[in-house]
Design a protein around this motif. Structure first.
Motif, mmCIF file in Angstrom:
data_model
loop_
_atom_site.group_PDB
_atom_site.id
_atom_site.type_symbol
_atom_site.label_atom_id
_atom_site.label_comp_id
_atom_site.label_asym_id
_atom_site.label_seq_id
_atom_site.Cartn_x
_atom_site.Cartn_y
_atom_site.Cartn_z
ATOM 1 N N GLU A 58 0.788 -1.176 -0.156
ATOM 2 C CA GLU A 58 0.172 0.146 -0.094
ATOM 3 C C GLU A 58 0.712 1.092 -0.173
ATOM 4 O O GLU A 58 0.637 2.299 -0.667
ATOM 5 N N VAL A 59 2.017 1.062 0.864
ATOM 6 C CA VAL A 59 2.726 2.337 0.846
ATOM 7 C C VAL A 59 3.376 2.435 -0.587
ATOM 8 O O VAL A 59 3.693 3.616 -1.357
ATOM 9 N N GLY A 78 1.910 6.911 -6.904
ATOM 10 C CA GLY A 78 0.865 7.860 -7.177
ATOM 11 C C GLY A 78 1.309 9.019 -6.828
ATOM 12 O O GLY A 78 1.141 9.908 -7.790
ATOM 13 N N LEU A 79 2.191 9.404 -6.133
ATOM 14 C CA LEU A 79 2.951 10.749 -5.908
ATOM 15 C C LEU A 79 3.721 11.099 -7.013
ATOM 16 O O LEU A 79 3.884 11.916 -7.451
ATOM 17 N N THR A 122 2.115 1.791 -3.359
ATOM 18 C CA THR A 122 1.309 2.171 -4.214
ATOM 19 C C THR A 122 1.126 3.619 -3.796
ATOM 20 O O THR A 122 0.876 4.374 -5.145
ATOM 21 N N LEU A 123 1.016 4.296 -2.792
ATOM 22 C CA LEU A 123 0.873 5.548 -2.505
ATOM 23 C C LEU A 123 2.007 6.278 -2.980
ATOM 24 O O LEU A 123 2.051 7.606 -3.522
#
Length: 117
Positions: free
Chosen positions: A105-106, A112-113, A108-109
């Motif tokens: 999840e990290v 995204g950034l 993926t975040l």
């Protein structure tokens, strides 16, 4: 970094702060690869005027970066995000189950950034 690359990046950050004429001539020179003669003919100006406008616009971009540091901050942030992603990918290899999912999840975040930059 090569001048061409620097100016094209700075143009992305600061083009709205240039005059319309400066912006158009820089775009044509750097992105459309027009010669000074072609630009002069297209805009009804001399080659010297096209050259002077481009040089002044380049200097403005460099001055804006010197004062605002948007491009250098962008580079620094991108570098930091890539390091975080690499660290998380390495950490994920040693984890299992829910912990690995949290690291995914990290990642993926962070991706995204990076993509928003």
């Amino acid at each position: 970094m090569e001048k061409f690359v620097v100016i094209t990046y700075l143009f992305d950050f600061y083009q709205d702060l240039l005059t319309e004429k400066q912006s158009n001539l820089l775009r044509e020179y750097y992105f459309e690869d027009l010669s000074l003669g072609e630009m002069a003919e297209q805009h009804g100006i001399s080659r010297q005027s096209a050259f002077d406008t481009i040089k002044k616009a380049e200097q403005k971009l460099l001055d804006y970066e010197e004062k605002l540091h948007l491009f250098s901050k962008y580079q620094s942030n991108e570098e930091t995000l890539l390091k975080i992603k690499k660290y998380c990918e390495e950490m994920r290899k040693s984890l299992e189950g829910e912990n690995a999912n949290s690291v995914n999840e990290v990642i993926t975040l962070v991706d995204g950034l990076i993509n928003k930059m």
